[in-house]
Every structure is written in structure tokens, then in C-alpha cells.
Write a protein that holds these residues in place. Structure first.
Motif, mmCIF file in Angstrom:
data_model
loop_
_atom_site.group_PDB
_atom_site.id
_atom_site.type_symbol
_atom_site.label_atom_id
_atom_site.label_comp_id
_atom_site.label_asym_id
_atom_site.label_seq_id
_atom_site.Cartn_x
_atom_site.Cartn_y
_atom_site.Cartn_z
ATOM 1 N N ASN A 12 0.823 -1.210 0.000
ATOM 2 C CA ASN A 12 0.000 0.000 0.000
ATOM 3 C C ASN A 12 0.858 1.263 0.000
ATOM 4 O O ASN A 12 1.995 1.262 0.492
ATOM 5 N N ARG A 13 0.284 2.336 -0.511
ATOM 6 C CA ARG A 13 1.044 3.569 -0.624
ATOM 7 C C ARG A 13 1.376 4.171 0.731
ATOM 8 O O ARG A 13 2.396 4.850 0.887
ATOM 9 N N GLU A 14 0.518 3.940 1.734
ATOM 10 C CA GLU A 14 0.776 4.533 3.053
ATOM 11 C C GLU A 14 1.773 3.727 3.875
ATOM 12 O O GLU A 14 2.280 4.219 4.893
ATOM 13 N N THR A 15 2.059 2.491 3.456
ATOM 14 C CA THR A 15 2.924 1.627 4.267
ATOM 15 C C THR A 15 4.343 2.183 4.433
ATOM 16 O O THR A 15 4.893 2.131 5.536
ATOM 17 N N PRO A 16 5.010 2.725 3.380
ATOM 18 C CA PRO A 16 6.331 3.330 3.621
ATOM 19 C C PRO A 16 6.305 4.448 4.648
ATOM 20 O O PRO A 16 7.285 4.651 5.377
ATOM 21 N N VAL A 17 5.197 5.184 4.739
ATOM 22 C CA VAL A 17 5.075 6.238 5.749
ATOM 23 C C VAL A 17 5.074 5.626 7.148
ATOM 24 O O VAL A 17 5.768 6.089 8.060
ATOM 25 N N VAL A 18 4.265 4.574 7.323
ATOM 26 C CA VAL A 18 4.204 3.880 8.609
ATOM 27 C C VAL A 18 5.577 3.335 8.971
ATOM 28 O O VAL A 18 6.056 3.497 10.109
ATOM 29 N N TRP A 78 -2.179 10.132 10.284
ATOM 30 C CA TRP A 78 -2.922 11.000 9.372
ATOM 31 C C TRP A 78 -2.023 12.136 8.867
ATOM 32 O O TRP A 78 -1.971 12.413 7.667
ATOM 33 N N TYR A 79 -1.301 12.774 9.793
ATOM 34 C CA TYR A 79 -0.426 13.884 9.428
ATOM 35 C C TYR A 79 0.730 13.415 8.533
ATOM 36 O O TYR A 79 1.022 14.024 7.497
ATOM 37 N N ALA A 80 1.378 12.315 8.924
ATOM 38 C CA ALA A 80 2.539 11.835 8.177
ATOM 39 C C ALA A 80 2.148 11.397 6.769
ATOM 40 O O ALA A 80 2.838 11.704 5.791
ATOM 41 N N ALA A 81 1.050 10.664 6.643
ATOM 42 C CA ALA A 81 0.603 10.222 5.319
ATOM 43 C C ALA A 81 0.148 11.394 4.472
ATOM 44 O O ALA A 81 0.312 11.394 3.248
ATOM 45 N N GLY A 82 -0.424 12.422 5.113
ATOM 46 C CA GLY A 82 -0.816 13.614 4.375
ATOM 47 C C GLY A 82 0.379 14.326 3.776
ATOM 48 O O GLY A 82 0.322 14.845 2.652
ATOM 49 N N ARG A 83 1.497 14.377 4.508
ATOM 50 C CA ARG A 83 2.713 14.991 3.980
ATOM 51 C C ARG A 83 3.254 14.224 2.784
ATOM 52 O O ARG A 83 3.916 14.806 1.921
ATOM 53 N N ALA A 84 2.975 12.918 2.735
ATOM 54 C CA ALA A 84 3.412 12.100 1.596
ATOM 55 C C ALA A 84 2.381 12.086 0.471
ATOM 56 O O ALA A 84 2.515 11.284 -0.464
ATOM 57 N N LEU A 85 1.362 12.937 0.567
ATOM 58 C CA LEU A 85 0.323 13.070 -0.462
ATOM 59 C C LEU A 85 -0.477 11.790 -0.647
ATOM 60 O O LEU A 85 -0.930 11.471 -1.752
ATOM 61 N N VAL A 86 -0.650 11.043 0.436
ATOM 62 C CA VAL A 86 -1.498 9.854 0.416
ATOM 63 C C VAL A 86 -2.950 10.295 0.535
ATOM 64 O O VAL A 86 -3.253 11.299 1.199
ATOM 65 N N GLY A 87 -3.866 9.573 -0.104
ATOM 66 C CA GLY A 87 -5.278 9.907 -0.052
ATOM 67 C C GLY A 87 -5.867 9.778 1.336
ATOM 68 O O GLY A 87 -5.249 9.234 2.260
ATOM 69 N N ARG A 88 -7.097 10.264 1.478
ATOM 70 C CA ARG A 88 -7.734 10.293 2.797
ATOM 71 C C ARG A 88 -7.893 8.899 3.384
ATOM 72 O O ARG A 88 -7.669 8.695 4.583
ATOM 73 N N ARG A 89 -8.278 7.938 2.597
ATOM 74 C CA ARG A 89 -8.453 6.578 3.121
ATOM 75 C C ARG A 89 -7.128 6.011 3.611
ATOM 76 O O ARG A 89 -7.059 5.388 4.671
ATOM 77 N N GLY A 90 -6.066 6.232 2.831
ATOM 78 C CA GLY A 90 -4.747 5.765 3.242
ATOM 79 C C GLY A 90 -4.246 6.465 4.489
ATOM 80 O O GLY A 90 -3.545 5.871 5.316
ATOM 81 N N ARG A 91 -4.614 7.736 4.660
ATOM 82 C CA ARG A 91 -4.204 8.473 5.859
ATOM 83 C C ARG A 91 -4.865 7.882 7.101
ATOM 84 O O ARG A 91 -4.219 7.741 8.149
#
Length: 411
Positions: free
Chosen positions: A145-151, A310-323
Motif C-alpha cells: 500500500n502507498r501509506e505503508t512506507p510512511v508507517v 494521518w499527518y505523516a501520510a498527508g505529507r506524503a500526499l497519500v489519499g484520505r483513506r490511506g491516511r
């Protein structure tokens, strides 16, 4: 011979019970982690049937479980991806620290435990469980998933900063000045820096040296190298989990892909043992007196972790669901929190059961928030935003019988 037979019988029963619990959780569509923890509570000290013969095996197996969880997590990403993540996510790491360490420190001060205990409890509430989150992301199929590198970026920053935090905490607990503990601190930072340098500059050479077409040889070399590096890292006051993760990112290409395939079943076995051991180390009778304040702190820091993701994924331009998914995935606390609490028990005895209850709540809540935060919040949003349904009035003449116009026979 009698001891060996008892060990085999007890170990077989434990593994079988874990397997049945996992199958039950799979049928419910849930992660098996909470059931593993409940099994540990049931068979730990003060439980229904304490385990004696397998105690040492489970303790060692738990260490191996954390190492394998972080190794396979590191195999998913290259060293360049890690460095990029650290460069882009350091503001998120600062937000993570402020939002999640502050409630722990404030709670300790309100309970009258003093500044050193406040520093310790801040660490307990700050650091998420890399082991639990790695297992949950794998169970949910979210590694791509796109948000996983952020996590993972946040988890890696927390784990690396533990190399600084733990020596400082040890110095404070011992009553030594920070200057006196500077050597230990420098060794920790130097170790992390050297391993990162080797992974970045010589990762291809390491992969080439480890590579083998024989799965058995690849298994032995990768596992041996990982455990060795983890042990050296632990000896140098760096987390064994950090050492295992760095070994994973140092391997790339076909070596990483082959290692993932052959090590995945071994990881699943020892990860289950790790979560069982976590439950075994908790005395059920010590939890009720501290349950309410621990629950309140757990609720507060679960919300702060959701906002962190939510904040970290938002900085990576991840969509709302991914955040939302990123925030829910970060809620679980685990291995580091227990280590920190264990170190601080000598200073404040109450911090032990308090931290155990707190971690137990969030380590059980974490798999559920990872799975349900995004659909639950979206469902609530849709419920709030959905306008009331109005009955539309039928158009004039709707439902009335109409007759065809008469035509004359001549027409």
C-alpha cells in the motif's frame, strides 16, 4: 528423559493451541494477535495453567520472533528507500514524539511518580510496536500500500531513536550524569551509523556474498547473519530489532525475494511465540488496580497516534483513506514499551503493572484499529453528511388510469 518428554508435550500443546486460535481468528476475519496474547495470560503466572517446561524456550523464541518480523519487514525495502523516507518523514517523527510522549510524561507527574518515571513513561507511550505492526500489515496484505512506507518510516525513526533514548534512560535511572553516560551513547549512535553506511554503500556486495541457488544454504546464511548482527547490536546498546531491520534493507534483488519466501513460515511460527510470551510475562492479578488510568491513557494516545499517521501520510500526499489506515496501524505498543517499563520498575514499582496494562490494551486494540479505523470513520462521515431521504411526490397523473383517445372509423 522425563524433562525432555514434558518439554515436548507442553511445546506441542502450545503450538497446537496457537494454530487453533489462529484458525479461529481467520474464520472471523481478524488478526490472531489478540488471541495469542489472551492465551499467554491464561497460561502465564497466575493464569489457569502456568507453563513450566517451555518457559526458557518461549523466552528465546520470542526474541527470535521479533528479529524475524523486523528482518522480513526490512527485506521489503531498499536502503535508498529508507534514507529517502527518513529525509522526508523527520517532521512527522517530531510530531510523533511531541504528541505521544507528552501524555505519558504528564500522566506520571499527575500520579506523583517524579521526573525520572515521567521520562520513562513518556517512552512507553511514544514508541509503537514494530513487531505487532509488521505482523498486522502482513496479515492484512498492506505491505504494498502507498501509506505503508510512511508507517515504516515512523517506526524506523522510533527504533533508531531508541538507540539514543535507552542509554539516556539507563543513565538517569542509575543516578549518573549525562556526561558519564556519553560513551555508551556515542557507541550506540556509531553502531547505527556504521550499519547504515554498510547497507547503503555495500548492500550489493553483501547480497552477492549471501546469494545462493540452494534454498537451504540461503536460509542458514541469512538467518545466521541476522541473528549475529542482532546480537552484536544488542551488546552495543542498540536494539536487536534495529540490527535485524538493517540486515533486511542491506539485502536486495533476488536474494531478498528468495529470503522472503523461505523465511516467511519461520517468521509466522516465532512471531506467534513472541506474542504468547508477551502474555505469559503479565500477571493477571496486577492489572485490575491500574486498569482505569491505563485505559484513559490508552484512549488518549490511541487518538494521538491516529493523528500522527494521518499527518505523516498527508505529507506524503497519500489519499484520505490511506491516511486513516496509516493512523490506525500505528496504535499498537509492545516490545520497547515493556523493556522501558522493566528498566524503570526499580525507581517506581507501580510503573510495571501500569505499563503492562497500558500495553496490553493497545497491543490488543492495535490490530482492530489497523483494520477498522478507515472504514469506521468513513462510515461515520457518510452518516453525518447524508441528507435525510425525502419521499418524492409522484408526478401529476401518476398512478391514474389513462385511456387512449377515441378515433372515428372514418378517420
Amino acid at each position: 528423559m522425563h524433562d525432555t518428554a514434558a518439554l515436548l508435550i507442553e511445546l506441542g500443546a502450545v503450538i497446537l493451541a496457537l494454530g487453533l486460535a489462529g484458525r479461529f481468528a481467520e474464520r472471523l476475519g481478524l488478526s490472531p494477535i489478540p488471541l495469542y496474547l489472551l492465551a499467554g495470560l491464561a497460561f502465564g503466572e497466575g493464569g489457569i495453567l502456568p507453563l513450566d517446561a517451555t518457559e526458557e524456550f518461549v523466552a528465546v523464541g520470542a526474541e527470535i520472533g521479533v528479529i524475524l518480523l523486523l528482518l522480513l519487514l526490512g527485506l521489503e525495502y531498499s536502503a535508498s528507500e529508507l534514507v529517502t523516507s527518513l529525509r522526508t518523514q523527520y517532521p512527522s517523527g517530531l510530531v510523533d514524539f511531541v504528541l505521544n510522549a507528552t501524555p505519558g510524561a504528564a500522566a506520571a507527574l499527575l500520579l506523583g511518580w517524579g521526573p525520572v518515571a515521567a521520562f520513562a513513561l513518556a517512552g512507553v507511550t511514544w514508541v509503537s510496536s514494530s513487531g505487532v505492526i509488521a505482523k498486522v500489515l502482513t496479515d492484512l496484505g498492506r505491505l504494498g500500500n502507498r501509506e505503508t512506507p510512511v508507517v515504516l518510516g515512523i517506526l524506523v525513526m522510533e527504533d533508531l531513536l531508541m538507540a539514543v533514548y535507552l542509554p539516556v534512560l539507563t543513565v538517569l535511572l542509575a543516578g549518573v550524569s549525562l556526561a558519564g553516560g556519553s560513551v555508551t551513547l556515542l557507541i550506540s549512535l556509531g553502531t547505527v551509523g556504521v550499519v547504515l553506511y554498510l547497507a547503503l554503500r555495500h548492500g550489493r556486495h553483501i547480497s552477492r556474498a549471501v546469494s545462493s541457488d540452494n534454498p537451504e544454504m540461503l536460509l542458514l546464511v541469512v538467518l545466521g547473519l541476522t541473528v549475529l548482527v542482532a546480537g552484536v547490536a544488542q551488546r552495543l546498546q542498540v536494539s536487536a530489532a534495529v540490527g535485524a531491520f538493517l540486515v533486511g534493507i542491506a539485502l536486495s534483488g533476488e536474494v531478498a525475494e528468495g529470503a522472503r519466501k523461505i523465511l516467511a513460515p519461520l517468521r509466522d511460527l516465532f512471531a506467534a511465540v513472541f506474542f504468547l510470551f508477551f502474555g505469559l510475562s503479565t500477571a493477571p492479578g496486577a492489572i485490575p488496580p491500574v486498569l482505569l488510568p491505563a485505559l484513559l491513557l490508552a484512549v488518549v494516545t490511541a487518538l494521538t497516534k491516529v493523528y500522527t499517521g494521518w499527518y505523516a501520510a498527508g505529507r506524503a500526499l497519500v489519499g484520505r483513506r490511506g491516511r486513516f489506515r496509516a493512523g490506525g496501524a500505528l496504535v499498537a505498543r509492545g516490545e520497547f514499551s515493556i523493556v522501558i517499563a522493566g528498566l524503570a520498575v526499580g525507581t517506581e514499582p507501580k510503573i510495571g503493572p501500569f505499563a503492562t496494562a497500558y500495553v496490553l490494551i493497545l497491543v490488543m486494540l492495535g490490530p482492530f484499529t489497523a483494520r477498522w479505523t478507515q472504514p469506521a470513520l468513513y462510515g461515520l462521515r457518510d452518516l453525518v453528511r447524508r441528507p435525510p431521504r425525502r419521499r418524492r411526490k409522484p408526478p401529476p397523473g401518476h398512478g391514474e388510469r389513462t385511456e387512449a383517445p377515441e378515433t372515428s372509423a372514418a378517420g
